[in-house]
Design an enzyme around this catalytic site. Structure first.
Site, PDB file in Angstrom:
ATOM      1  N   ASP A 127       0.632  -1.252  -0.066  1.00 31.74           N
ATOM      2  CA  ASP A 127      -0.095   0.083  -0.004  1.00 31.74           C
ATOM      3  C   ASP A 127       0.974   1.283  -0.173  1.00 31.74           C
ATOM      4  O   ASP A 127       2.037   1.143   0.521  1.00 31.74           O
ATOM      5  CB  ASP A 127      -0.883   0.011   1.206  1.00 31.74           C
ATOM      6  CG  ASP A 127      -1.683  -1.419   1.547  1.00 31.74           C
ATOM      7  OD1 ASP A 127      -1.883  -2.012   0.248  1.00 31.74           O
ATOM      8  OD2 ASP A 127      -2.162  -1.562   2.424  1.00 31.74           O
TER       9      ASP A 127
HETATM   10  N1  URA Z   1      -1.145  -6.078   3.784  1.00 28.93           N
HETATM   11  C1  URA Z   1      -1.719  -4.878   3.717  1.00 28.93           C
HETATM   12  O1  URA Z   1      -2.741  -4.208   4.233  1.00 28.93           O
HETATM   13  N2  URA Z   1      -0.864  -3.719   3.142  1.00 28.93           N
HETATM   14  C2  URA Z   1       0.088  -3.900   2.535  1.00 28.93           C
HETATM   15  O2  URA Z   1       0.876  -2.975   2.177  1.00 28.93           O
HETATM   16  C3  URA Z   1       0.877  -5.373   2.442  1.00 28.93           C
HETATM   17  C4  URA Z   1      -0.008  -6.343   3.052  1.00 28.93           C
END
Ligand code: URA
Length: 239
Positions: free
Chosen positions: A105
């Site tokens: 993310d």
């Molecule tokens: N899980 C998440 O919620 N975000 C990420 O960036 C990676 C795994």
């Protein structure tokens, strides 16, 4: 496989195509000791010795880069508005076809694996291949053994389900979580289903390869032979 000299040298990050043309014109490029006269001449970079100014280039078929992604940067190749992990690399590492094998993310930090080895990236990303990834998550409340159990049982939220995951509490509000799927917002959604929001999330490991602790956020380096071997030897682990 033989390819054009200008393409080989620009792809290896030695110089841009137009700069390579100049280097050739200036008689600074040789293949196996023979002067190259036209940029479109061909060589086999895996067999031939290509040199610029008498210095043999260190040909690398593929690049394998470990990056500590900072928050606020997209794990994508190109974006018109936002900065991407590729934008953080110097021009000599921004090869055609280089992309992040896996997504974090925008606000997640930590280990991003960048490569132009499409076959390897594809196999790591295949949902059939359960590649384990380790995250450190800081939450907005104290974590308990109930939460550990919640993760261990596997989680279903509406239509979505997540396989059982190991969780270890390492500070009152912080845990290590290991998952083997790569579903969108997975770790955040798993914690939300336990009634807590993730405040910060960092990926520490992909398969058997740990993020180098010496890499500051935004830092990157080429991976070592052993790390590349470890990434390549990730076996299919069916749950
Ligand atoms: N899980 C998440 O919620 N975000 C990420 O960036 C990676 C795994």
């Amino acid at each position: 496989m033989a390819d054009r000299i200008d393409k080989i040298l620009s792809n290896q990050g030695i110089a841009s195509r137009s700069e390579v043309r100049k280097l050739v014109k200036q008689k600074r490029v040789t293949v196996n000791g023979t002067l190259i006269r036209r940029p479109e001449e061909k060589a086999d970079p895996e067999k031939d010795e290509i040199a610029v100014d008498g210095k043999t280039i260190n040909y690398k078929k593929h690049l394998y880069i470990m990056m500590n992604k900072p928050a606020g940067v997209l794990s994508a190749s190109r974006d018109n508005r936002a900065e991407t992990v590729i934008d953080l690399l110097p021009p000599e590492l921004r090869r055609d076809g280089l992309f992040p094998a896996g997504r974090l993310d925008k606000d997640t930090t930590g280990f991003i694996f960048l490569t132009d080895d499409g076959e390897l990236a594809h196999s790591i990303l295949s949902p059939k291949r359960h590649v384990y990834k380790l995250y450190e998550a800081k939450c907005d409340r104290e974590l308990t053994e109930q939460d550990v159990l919640h993760f261990a049982k596997g989680i279903t939220v509406g239509e979505q389900s997540f396989l059982p995951a190991k969780m270890k509490i390492i500070a009152p509000d912080t845990a290590l979580v290991e998952i083997c799927e790569g579903k969108f917002h997975q770790v955040r959604l798993m914690f939300r289903s336990a009634g807590t929001e993730v405040i910060s999330l960092k990926r520490l490991r992909i398969g058997g390869v740990y993020l180098d602790k010496n890499l500051a956020e935004g830092g990157y380096r080429e991976m070592t032979e052993n790390e590349i071997k470890a990434i390549k030897s990730i076996k299919e682990e069916l749950y």
